[in-house]
Design an enzyme around this catalytic site. Structure first.
Site, mmCIF file in Angstrom:
data_model
loop_
_atom_site.group_PDB
_atom_site.id
_atom_site.type_symbol
_atom_site.label_atom_id
_atom_site.label_comp_id
_atom_site.label_asym_id
_atom_site.label_seq_id
_atom_site.Cartn_x
_atom_site.Cartn_y
_atom_site.Cartn_z
ATOM 1 C CG ASP A 168 1.802 5.545 -1.066
ATOM 2 O OD1 ASP A 168 2.059 5.045 0.047
ATOM 3 O OD2 ASP A 168 1.360 4.882 -2.018
ATOM 4 C CG ASP A 200 -1.846 10.610 -3.164
ATOM 5 O OD1 ASP A 200 -1.950 9.580 -3.839
ATOM 6 O OD2 ASP A 200 -0.766 11.011 -2.690
#
Length: 222
Positions: free
Chosen positions: A20, A18
């Site tokens: 953020d 991922d």
């Protein structure tokens, strides 16, 4: 925070990352933009922030305003993506992210993010981080996290069985997506600790990567 203190060793054929909250700390801009949106819609900003992380914007809006037509959510999401892409004030790398990404060069890995191409490019650049060659962005999927589609597409792009992938995530939606894809999950940061990943690290300084002789990946976590 229940950080893994005794080193845990995981083996994998690929890592799915991922962005953020995992590689990039963009909380400052996310807070600014989502709280502005909440105020315009007459919603409680604290309640909005409880579900805003990890999903595509239109999916968050659908949760918060279930009776609102989706075309309005998509229109709002497009405007917010443009705002977020232009606003990188306070966007910084998660501790250890640069070294971690450098250690993955030549090893199978991919970025799997709810951001679109423009936003992911802007934020990784603002944080001074190298973009992985393989990227699954918002444009690549029909369903946002917590749907596992993005992680399954990442595994397929890399030609790796989902069960042989390890996901790095920070949010409830992302951790749920990784688990639904049949993958093990390393949780990064304080948000992750509440959503039962396989192991939790404070940041990426607690992760070490080693290539195995058979072309796999050994992770030392903690």
């Amino acid at each position: 925070m229940t950080v893994t203190t005794v080193p845990t060793v995981l083996t994998a054929r690929a890592l799915l990352l991922d962005m953020d909250g995992t590689l990039v700390n963009s909380d400052a801009v996310v807070e600014r933009i989502w709280r502005r949106w909440a105020e315009r819609r007459g919603l409680d900003g604290d309640e909005v922030m409880k579900v805003a992380h990890g999903r595509q914007g239109h999916a968050t809006m659908a949760l918060l305003l279930p009776d609102r037509p989706m075309e309005q959510n998509h229109a709002d999401n497009a405007r917010m993506l443009a705002e977020e892409t232009a606003d990188v004030d306070g966007v910084v790398p998660i501790a250890g992210a640069g070294r971690f990404l450098a250690s993955l060069r030549g090893l199978p890995h991919a970025l799997v993010t709810s951001a679109d191409v423009a936003l992911s490019t802007a934020r990784m650049a603002a944080a001074g981080l190298e973009l992985p060659e393989i990227r699954i962005t918002a444009e690549c999927v029909g369903a946002s996290k917590p749907d596992p589609e993005g992680f399954l597409k990442g595994a397929a792009e890399l030609g790796v069985d989902p069960a042989q992938c390890v996901v790095f995530e920070d949010s409830a939606a992302g951790i749920a997506a990784g688990r639904s894809a049949g993958m093990r999950v390393v949780g990064v940061g304080t948000r992750a600790d509440f959503h039962d990943p396989d192991v939790v690290v404070r940041d990426l300084t607690q992760v070490r990567v080693e290539a195995t002789p058979d072309g796999g990946i050994r992770l030392y976590v903690g």
